[in-house]
Design a protein around this motif. Structure first.
Motif, PDB file in Angstrom:
ATOM      1  N   ILE A  10       0.865  -1.185   0.000  1.00  0.00           N
ATOM      2  CA  ILE A  10       0.000   0.000   0.000  1.00  0.00           C
ATOM      3  C   ILE A  10       0.898   1.230   0.000  1.00  0.00           C
ATOM      4  O   ILE A  10       1.842   1.323   0.793  1.00  0.00           O
ATOM      5  CB  ILE A  10      -0.919   0.036   1.238  1.00  0.00           C
ATOM      6  CG1 ILE A  10      -1.853  -1.188   1.222  1.00  0.00           C
ATOM      7  CG2 ILE A  10      -1.709   1.334   1.292  1.00  0.00           C
ATOM      8  CD1 ILE A  10      -2.710  -1.292   2.466  1.00  0.00           C
ATOM      9  N   VAL A  11       0.654   2.173  -0.943  1.00  0.00           N
ATOM     10  CA  VAL A  11       1.408   3.433  -0.981  1.00  0.00           C
ATOM     11  C   VAL A  11       0.640   4.454  -0.151  1.00  0.00           C
ATOM     12  O   VAL A  11      -0.475   4.854  -0.509  1.00  0.00           O
ATOM     13  CB  VAL A  11       1.590   3.926  -2.429  1.00  0.00           C
ATOM     14  CG1 VAL A  11       2.311   5.291  -2.436  1.00  0.00           C
ATOM     15  CG2 VAL A  11       2.357   2.900  -3.236  1.00  0.00           C
ATOM     16  N   GLN A  12       1.202   4.871   0.950  1.00  0.00           N
ATOM     17  CA  GLN A  12       0.553   5.792   1.875  1.00  0.00           C
ATOM     18  C   GLN A  12       1.124   7.193   1.646  1.00  0.00           C
ATOM     19  O   GLN A  12       2.313   7.447   1.864  1.00  0.00           O
ATOM     20  CB  GLN A  12       0.791   5.361   3.321  1.00  0.00           C
ATOM     21  CG  GLN A  12       0.095   6.233   4.334  1.00  0.00           C
ATOM     22  CD  GLN A  12      -1.419   6.124   4.257  1.00  0.00           C
ATOM     23  OE1 GLN A  12      -1.951   5.027   4.234  1.00  0.00           O
ATOM     24  NE2 GLN A  12      -2.108   7.259   4.197  1.00  0.00           N
ATOM     25  N   ALA A  13       0.258   8.120   1.181  1.00  0.00           N
ATOM     26  CA  ALA A  13       0.706   9.490   0.928  1.00  0.00           C
ATOM     27  C   ALA A  13       0.648  10.308   2.207  1.00  0.00           C
ATOM     28  O   ALA A  13      -0.158  10.042   3.101  1.00  0.00           O
ATOM     29  CB  ALA A  13      -0.168  10.125  -0.157  1.00  0.00           C
ATOM     30  N   SER A  14       1.517  11.346   2.261  1.00  0.00           N
ATOM     31  CA  SER A  14       1.558  12.191   3.467  1.00  0.00           C
ATOM     32  C   SER A  14       0.315  13.052   3.590  1.00  0.00           C
ATOM     33  O   SER A  14       0.010  13.565   4.670  1.00  0.00           O
ATOM     34  CB  SER A  14       2.815  13.079   3.438  1.00  0.00           C
ATOM     35  OG  SER A  14       2.800  13.914   2.272  1.00  0.00           O
ATOM     36  N   CYS A  15      -0.427  13.167   2.486  1.00  0.00           N
ATOM     37  CA  CYS A  15      -1.660  13.948   2.547  1.00  0.00           C
ATOM     38  C   CYS A  15      -2.811  13.158   3.134  1.00  0.00           C
ATOM     39  O   CYS A  15      -3.905  13.650   3.272  1.00  0.00           O
ATOM     40  CB  CYS A  15      -2.014  14.489   1.156  1.00  0.00           C
ATOM     41  SG  CYS A  15      -2.392  13.167  -0.034  1.00  0.00           S
ATOM     42  N   GLY A  16      -2.560  11.899   3.412  1.00  0.00           N
ATOM     43  CA  GLY A  16      -3.583  11.074   4.037  1.00  0.00           C
ATOM     44  C   GLY A  16      -4.242  10.086   3.117  1.00  0.00           C
ATOM     45  O   GLY A  16      -4.994   9.224   3.567  1.00  0.00           O
ATOM     46  N   LEU A  17      -3.988  10.194   1.796  1.00  0.00           N
ATOM     47  CA  LEU A  17      -4.580   9.269   0.860  1.00  0.00           C
ATOM     48  C   LEU A  17      -3.697   8.026   0.705  1.00  0.00           C
ATOM     49  O   LEU A  17      -2.493   8.075   0.925  1.00  0.00           O
ATOM     50  CB  LEU A  17      -4.765   9.946  -0.503  1.00  0.00           C
ATOM     51  CG  LEU A  17      -5.710  11.164  -0.506  1.00  0.00           C
ATOM     52  CD1 LEU A  17      -5.732  11.807  -1.894  1.00  0.00           C
ATOM     53  CD2 LEU A  17      -7.126  10.752  -0.084  1.00  0.00           C
ATOM     54  N   SER A  18      -4.326   6.950   0.283  1.00  0.00           N
ATOM     55  CA  SER A  18      -3.605   5.696   0.053  1.00  0.00           C
ATOM     56  C   SER A  18      -3.759   5.309  -1.406  1.00  0.00           C
ATOM     57  O   SER A  18      -4.842   5.495  -2.013  1.00  0.00           O
ATOM     58  CB  SER A  18      -4.164   4.570   0.935  1.00  0.00           C
ATOM     59  OG  SER A  18      -3.982   4.862   2.291  1.00  0.00           O
ATOM     60  N   PHE A  19      -2.705   4.728  -1.993  1.00  0.00           N
ATOM     61  CA  PHE A  19      -2.697   4.325  -3.391  1.00  0.00           C
ATOM     62  C   PHE A  19      -2.158   2.907  -3.488  1.00  0.00           C
ATOM     63  O   PHE A  19      -1.415   2.431  -2.626  1.00  0.00           O
ATOM     64  CB  PHE A  19      -1.849   5.293  -4.221  1.00  0.00           C
ATOM     65  CG  PHE A  19      -2.298   6.724  -4.101  1.00  0.00           C
ATOM     66  CD1 PHE A  19      -3.310   7.233  -4.921  1.00  0.00           C
ATOM     67  CD2 PHE A  19      -1.721   7.573  -3.147  1.00  0.00           C
ATOM     68  CE1 PHE A  19      -3.715   8.548  -4.784  1.00  0.00           C
ATOM     69  CE2 PHE A  19      -2.140   8.883  -3.030  1.00  0.00           C
ATOM     70  CZ  PHE A  19      -3.148   9.375  -3.842  1.00  0.00           C
ATOM     71  N   ASN A  20      -2.524   2.278  -4.586  1.00  0.00           N
ATOM     72  CA  ASN A  20      -2.083   0.899  -4.780  1.00  0.00           C
ATOM     73  C   ASN A  20      -0.679   0.818  -5.358  1.00  0.00           C
ATOM     74  O   ASN A  20      -0.054  -0.248  -5.333  1.00  0.00           O
ATOM     75  CB  ASN A  20      -3.040   0.145  -5.711  1.00  0.00           C
ATOM     76  CG  ASN A  20      -4.392  -0.071  -5.045  1.00  0.00           C
ATOM     77  OD1 ASN A  20      -4.462  -0.289  -3.839  1.00  0.00           O
ATOM     78  ND2 ASN A  20      -5.450  -0.008  -5.842  1.00  0.00           N
TER      79      ASN A  20
END
Length: 327
Positions: free
Chosen positions: A259-269
């Motif tokens: 899981i790619v966890q962004a610092s803005c709070g969103l998560s990406f695959n």
């Protein structure tokens, strides 16, 4: 000059008279009588029974003298081994095999139809006897013979083998009296009190007490007979299956993705999705990311095996009477 007297002669210059009519003396000892020369001999017996290896019961034998008196009481001997059954003086004897060896599978051997005659010469040399017995396979034995085998195995302390022989007897053909082929009562009986103990005086009186053919021993189970039942026991295994754990159950955590966890709070695959998001938001959008592995749980069951931790118990398998009957 010589003087002559009755029975006495004097010689010149001899100081003592010599008596001429005295009998000559000898220092030689008298010869021993035949009875003094006779010596006892060891009687060595080998009961040859092919297949009666370690585990078989012992054979039983009796020896009698010319007049039927027992000179060697019933004796147990190991099959296929030379065994001294006694030491006997000069004379004529008969050997009676009264019980054949019994193998652990219940098979036994045919007893000789007639006693074995042998002589002792009184010179002290060993007398060697061989008696060969013919084997009877268990599957060819009668119900009565197998029951006799079972009793012999029981007496020898082999309860499991005895029980097996009894089970075989249940399906065997019954021939009353056939057990005498493998076991007989010790015969003949000892000489009666007041007799001559086998001295051979067969012409005195009526001759009945010294008859060389002994009277048969009465049947131990004459009719009518009241049975006296004794329990027959055997060691029986009582099973107890127990589960024995080799390894306990456990859970295993395995990585199944990222899981790619962004610092803005969103998560990406993926990082590509994050990058597309950043471009879409414009240069003013400050956002970084980190990759976090994703996990799943795999459960492993316990492993083990079953063990029989049972025990032996003494159980009653039937009843027997001294006459040989069972139920």
């Amino acid at each position: 000059m010589a003087a002559v007297g009755t029975g006495i002669a004097f010689a010149a210059g001899q100081p003592a008279p010599v008596q001429t009519d005295a009998p000559a003396t000898s220092s030689k000892a008298p010869s021993p009588s035949p009875e003094q020369k006779a010596e006892k001999s060891a009687v060595m017996l080998t009961v040859k029974a092919e297949g009666a290896e370690v585990g078989a019961t012992e054979a039983k034998v009796v020896a009698t003298g010319e007049s039927g008196e027992v000179v060697v009481a019933e004796k147990e001997i190991e099959a296929n081994e030379a065994t001294e059954i006694g030491r006997l003086p000069e004379g004529e004897y008969e050997l009676h095999v009264t019980a054949a060896p019994v193998c652990e599978d219940g098979s036994s051997y045919k007893l000789p139809e007639k006693p074995v005659k042998f002589s002792v010469d009184g010179k002290g040399a060993d007398v060697k006897l061989d008696v060969k017995l013919e084997k009877i396979p268990a599957e060819d034995m009668t119900k009565e013979q197998l029951e006799a085998s079972a009793a012999a195995l029981e007496e020898a302390g082999k309860p499991s083998a005895a029980q097996s022989a009894r089970e075989k007897s249940g399906s065997a053909v019954s021939e009353p009296g056939s057990d005498s082929v493998v076991k007989r009562d010790p015969t003949p009986a000892p000489a009666p009190d007041g007799g001559n103990g086998g001295s051979g005086n067969s012409n005195s009186g009526g001759g009945s007490s010294s008859d060389p053919t002994p009277a048969p021993t009465p049947d131990p189970t004459p009719a009518p007979h009241e049975h006296s039942w004794s329990p027959v026991t055997a060691q029986q295994w009582v099973p107890n299956e127990v589960w024995v754990e080799d390894s306990a159950a456990w859970d295993e955590q395995v990585v199944t993705g990222e899981i790619v966890q962004a610092s803005c709070g969103l998560s990406f695959n993926s990082a590509e999705e994050w990058n597309a998001h950043k471009i879409e938001m414009g240069r003013g959008h400050s956002c970084s990311y980190s990759v976090i592995p994703s996990y799943s749980t795999i459960h492993h069951e316990a492993t083990g095996h079953y063990e029989d931790r049972g025990h032996y118990e003494t159980v009653t398998t039937g009843y027997s009477c001294s006459c040989g009957a069972t139920k």
